[in-house]
Design a protein around this motif. Structure first.
Motif, PDB file in Angstrom:
ATOM      1  N   SER A 107      30.924  46.025  26.794  1.00 16.46           N
ATOM      2  CA  SER A 107      32.302  45.578  26.615  1.00 16.46           C
ATOM      3  C   SER A 107      33.218  46.702  27.068  1.00 16.46           C
ATOM      4  CB  SER A 107      32.598  45.264  25.150  1.00 16.46           C
ATOM      5  OG  SER A 107      31.933  44.126  24.743  1.00 16.46           O
ATOM      6  N   PHE A 108      34.311  46.330  27.709  1.00 19.39           N
ATOM      7  CA  PHE A 108      35.240  47.336  28.201  1.00 19.39           C
ATOM      8  C   PHE A 108      36.427  47.460  27.264  1.00 19.39           C
ATOM      9  CE2 PHE A 108      33.220  45.541  32.059  1.00 19.39           C
ATOM     10  CZ  PHE A 108      32.509  46.664  32.428  1.00 19.39           C
ATOM     11  N   PRO A 109      36.918  48.674  27.050  1.00 16.95           N
ATOM     12  CA  PRO A 109      38.071  48.848  26.168  1.00 16.95           C
ATOM     13  C   PRO A 109      39.332  48.273  26.808  1.00 16.95           C
ATOM     14  CG  PRO A 109      37.483  50.932  27.201  1.00 16.95           C
ATOM     15  CD  PRO A 109      36.428  49.940  27.590  1.00 16.95           C
ATOM     16  N   ALA A 110      40.116  47.572  26.004  1.00 21.73           N
ATOM     17  CA  ALA A 110      41.339  46.948  26.519  1.00 21.73           C
ATOM     18  C   ALA A 110      42.397  47.987  26.882  1.00 21.73           C
ATOM     19  CB  ALA A 110      41.902  45.979  25.487  1.00 21.73           C
ATOM     20  N   ASP A 111      42.353  49.151  26.230  1.00 22.78           N
ATOM     21  CA  ASP A 111      43.410  50.137  26.446  1.00 22.78           C
ATOM     22  C   ASP A 111      43.363  50.805  27.813  1.00 22.78           C
ATOM     23  OD1 ASP A 111      41.112  51.597  25.941  1.00 22.78           O
ATOM     24  OD2 ASP A 111      42.081  52.993  24.551  1.00 22.78           O
ATOM     25  N   GLU A 112      42.238  50.705  28.526  1.00 22.34           N
ATOM     26  CA  GLU A 112      42.135  51.353  29.835  1.00 22.34           C
ATOM     27  C   GLU A 112      43.148  50.761  30.826  1.00 22.34           C
ATOM     28  OE1 GLU A 112      38.543  52.890  32.623  1.00 22.34           O
ATOM     29  OE2 GLU A 112      38.433  50.791  32.042  1.00 22.34           O
ATOM     30  N   TYR A 113      43.425  49.469  30.695  1.00 27.67           N
ATOM     31  CA  TYR A 113      44.368  48.791  31.582  1.00 27.67           C
ATOM     32  C   TYR A 113      45.555  48.223  30.805  1.00 27.67           C
ATOM     33  CZ  TYR A 113      41.041  48.893  35.472  1.00 27.67           C
ATOM     34  OH  TYR A 113      40.207  49.282  36.485  1.00 27.67           O
ATOM     35  N   ALA A 114      45.905  48.805  29.678  1.00 27.73           N
ATOM     36  CA  ALA A 114      46.957  48.271  28.813  1.00 27.73           C
ATOM     37  C   ALA A 114      48.274  48.070  29.556  1.00 27.73           C
ATOM     38  CB  ALA A 114      47.159  49.179  27.605  1.00 27.73           C
ATOM     39  N   GLU A 115      48.650  49.020  30.405  1.00 26.82           N
ATOM     40  CA  GLU A 115      49.936  48.891  31.111  1.00 26.82           C
ATOM     41  C   GLU A 115      49.921  47.717  32.092  1.00 26.82           C
ATOM     42  OE1 GLU A 115      47.327  51.480  33.590  1.00 26.82           O
ATOM     43  OE2 GLU A 115      47.868  51.477  31.487  1.00 26.82           O
ATOM     44  N   HIS A 116      48.762  47.407  32.694  1.00 26.69           N
ATOM     45  CA  HIS A 116      48.668  46.274  33.616  1.00 26.69           C
ATOM     46  C   HIS A 116      48.757  44.960  32.853  1.00 26.69           C
ATOM     47  CE1 HIS A 116      47.636  48.690  37.099  1.00 26.69           C
ATOM     48  NE2 HIS A 116      46.790  49.355  36.338  1.00 26.69           N
ATOM     49  N   MET A 117      48.075  44.885  31.736  1.00 29.65           N
ATOM     50  CA  MET A 117      48.079  43.650  30.955  1.00 29.65           C
ATOM     51  C   MET A 117      49.466  43.359  30.411  1.00 29.65           C
ATOM     52  SD  MET A 117      44.396  43.802  29.097  1.00 29.65           S
ATOM     53  CE  MET A 117      44.383  42.078  28.635  1.00 29.65           C
ATOM     54  N   GLU A 118      50.181  44.386  29.959  1.00 33.71           N
ATOM     55  CA  GLU A 118      51.534  44.196  29.445  1.00 33.71           C
ATOM     56  C   GLU A 118      52.477  43.730  30.547  1.00 33.71           C
ATOM     57  OE1 GLU A 118      52.717  47.804  27.556  1.00 33.71           O
ATOM     58  OE2 GLU A 118      51.170  47.638  26.008  1.00 33.71           O
ATOM     59  N   ALA A 119      52.293  44.229  31.757  1.00 25.87           N
ATOM     60  CA  ALA A 119      53.161  43.847  32.871  1.00 25.87           C
ATOM     61  C   ALA A 119      52.990  42.377  33.238  1.00 25.87           C
ATOM     62  CB  ALA A 119      52.873  44.718  34.086  1.00 25.87           C
ATOM     63  N   PHE A 120      51.757  41.855  33.153  1.00 26.44           N
ATOM     64  CA  PHE A 120      51.503  40.476  33.547  1.00 26.44           C
ATOM     65  C   PHE A 120      51.562  39.494  32.388  1.00 26.44           C
ATOM     66  CE2 PHE A 120      49.464  42.819  37.023  1.00 26.44           C
ATOM     67  CZ  PHE A 120      50.135  42.236  38.078  1.00 26.44           C
ATOM     68  N   MET A 121      51.424  39.990  31.156  1.00 30.92           N
ATOM     69  CA  MET A 121      51.435  39.115  29.993  1.00 30.92           C
ATOM     70  C   MET A 121      52.228  39.760  28.864  1.00 30.92           C
ATOM     71  SD  MET A 121      47.493  37.796  30.013  1.00 30.92           S
ATOM     72  CE  MET A 121      46.845  39.379  29.545  1.00 30.92           C
ATOM     73  N   PRO A 122      53.542  39.932  29.011  1.00 25.82           N
ATOM     74  CA  PRO A 122      54.306  40.671  28.005  1.00 25.82           C
ATOM     75  C   PRO A 122      54.375  39.970  26.653  1.00 25.82           C
ATOM     76  CG  PRO A 122      55.766  39.692  29.618  1.00 25.82           C
ATOM     77  CD  PRO A 122      54.366  39.481  30.113  1.00 25.82           C
TER      78      PRO A 122
END
Length: 177
Positions: A107-122
């Motif tokens: 399983s991959f940690p969600a925090d590694e790409y947190a800034e990308h996920m927030e940008a596409f799904m605020p």
């Protein structure tokens, strides 16, 4: 050179680990699956197979044509319910990779790409941590293997039916003179 108090900025580990686990699973004769966060419109998957915002995809060589695992995306072509689809996944949407047969994976940690996920799904809350033990019960979209295996390996999404019983008697040929 970095300042002593400044953390060093490195590239994400996810694409490297994804490729390594994919190779390990295939080398051991197992079927690689990935768990994908499909809540964003940026994730291009057949939406009818998404359950609870996630989709599990079979990325074996017989199911995923032209599979490319790049540093920022995963792309391939697959068949769902007999229809061809082009799949495009941003790397930040890949949550786990595991073997269908043993459930071994990562399983991959969600925090590694947190800034990308927030940008596409605020406005969408982050997914809860995923245990690979619970992935087996989530929505599985096993693409048809195509002509290489002859018939479809499509599993019905959301069905909890046991597989049909196997015949107990072996077929035999009889010579008639």
């Amino acid at each position: 050179m970095n300042q002593p108090n400044q953390p060093m900025k490195t590239t994400p580990k996810r694409p490297y680990l994804l490729r390594a686990f994919y190779e390990w699973i295939v080398d051991n004769g197992m079927t690689p699956h990935i768990l994908v966060d499909a809540r964003s419109d940026q994730v291009m998957v057949p939406r009818q197979f998404v359950k609870d915002g996630n989709i599990v995809l079979n990325i074996s060589m017989s199911a995923a044509n032209n599979l490319m695992i790049r540093d920022d995306e995963v792309t391939f072509n697959a068949r769902f319910g007999g229809k061809a689809f082009s799949i495009w996944l941003p790397m930040w949407a890949v949550m786990a990779i595991y073997s269908r047969e043993t459930q071994d994976g990562l399983s991959f940690p969600a925090d590694e790409y947190a800034e990308h996920m927030e940008a596409f799904m605020p406005d969408v809350p982050a997914p809860s941590p995923v245990s690979l033990a619970t992935v087996g019960g989530s929505a599985v979209a096993d693409e048809a293997a195509g002509a290489a295996e002859g018939d479809s390996q499509q599993e019905s999404v959301g069905k909890d039916e046991p597989p049909p019983p196997k015949p107990t008697k072996r077929p035999a040929l009889r010579v008639v003179k």
